[in-house]
Write an enzyme that holds these catalytic residues in place. Structure first.
Site, short mmCIF file in Angstrom:
data_model
loop_
_atom_site.label_atom_id
_atom_site.label_comp_id
_atom_site.label_asym_id
_atom_site.label_seq_id
_atom_site.Cartn_x
_atom_site.Cartn_y
_atom_site.Cartn_z
N SER A 13 0.66 -1.10 0.02
CA SER A 13 -0.08 -0.05 -0.03
C SER A 13 0.99 1.23 -0.14
CB SER A 13 -0.95 -0.03 1.31
OG SER A 13 -1.78 1.22 1.20
N HIS A 14 0.39 2.32 -0.53
CA HIS A 14 0.97 3.65 -0.54
C HIS A 14 0.02 4.45 0.40
CE1 HIS A 14 3.15 2.20 -3.90
NE2 HIS A 14 4.08 2.87 -3.65
N ASP A 74 -7.91 -3.84 -0.25
CA ASP A 74 -8.70 -3.12 -1.16
C ASP A 74 -10.02 -2.93 -0.44
OD1 ASP A 74 -8.58 -1.61 -3.69
OD2 ASP A 74 -10.54 -2.48 -4.09
N LYS A 186 -12.27 0.90 16.94
CA LYS A 186 -12.54 0.62 15.71
C LYS A 186 -12.36 -0.77 15.33
CE LYS A 186 -11.60 2.05 10.88
NZ LYS A 186 -10.62 2.79 10.14
#
Length: 214
Positions: A13-14, A74, A186
């Site tokens: 991931s970025h 994703d 969360k």
């Protein structure tokens, strides 16, 4: 199902917020995890039309570039009154003309679309966050794990924690948004727990049970 037999992986991931959440979740298992951003890998084009396809594209790109297993995510916000939008295009809704991402603008887009659709009551603003994790190996093998959490879209945004669309998503059974919750609240999950709250934690729980546990 293939077990993960190394403690060194790449977080494919970025996205700084996503990297932080995945590293928070995987850290207690003793992993050394560098991100695709740290390694200066080029972001692959996410040409898939499903969360699964895009997760696999990202994980395979990092696995092949690094020679190590790679874990990608994703994820997106699926709003019923908008026909499932923004869905797999959740990040695209935040894109600006200069190529950066503005999630305050993206949340406003969702709200504007809901108002246009006449979705003003809580009952008409049902939505879910979806996360698909993909674990990929350099030889092309992949494992996929999906997590979802139901809730509603609220307005105005509430809270400054989390990232992305968290301030407008109130999970079912809670009075606070993800943006008002600490990371621990969360996720709602630690290793050994039977319950997980967030979409990413639910997907991660399945990943742990499948690929890490004997």
């Amino acid at each position: 199902m293939r077990k993960l037999d190394t403690k060194t992986i790449v977080v494919a991931s970025h996205n700084a917020g996503k990297i932080r959440e995945i590293q928070d979740l995987i850290g207690p298992f003793g992993f050394t995890a560098k991100s695709a951003a740290e390694l200066n890998f080029i972001e692959p084009d996410e040409t898939g039309t499903t969360f699964e396809e895009n997760a696999a594209i990202k994980a395979l790109a990092s696995a092949k570039a690094s020679g190590l297993p790679a874990l990608s995510d994703d994820s997106g916000l699926v709003v019923d009154a908008l026909g499932g939008d923004p869905g797999v295009y959740t990040a695209n809704w935040a894109e600006t003309a200069d190529g950066t991402r503005d999630f305050a603008m993206a949340m406003q887009k969702v709200e504007t679309a809901l108002e246009k659709a006449g979705a003003t009551s809580a009952e008409s603003r049902t939505a879910r966050f979806v996360s698909v994790l993909c674990l990929a190996w350099p030889d092309g093998h992949t494992e996929l794990f999906r997590g979802e959490v139901e809730g509603t879209v609220v307005w105005p945004p509430r809270g400054t924690q989390g990232f992305g669309y968290d301030p407008v998503f109130k999970p079912e059974g809670y009075d606070t948004t993800f943006g008002e919750m600490s990371a621990d609240q969360k996720h709602g999950w630690k290793h050994g727990d039977s319950h997980a709250l967030s979409h990413r934690a639910r997907a991660f729980k399945t990943f742990v049970e499948t690929c890490l546990e004997a």
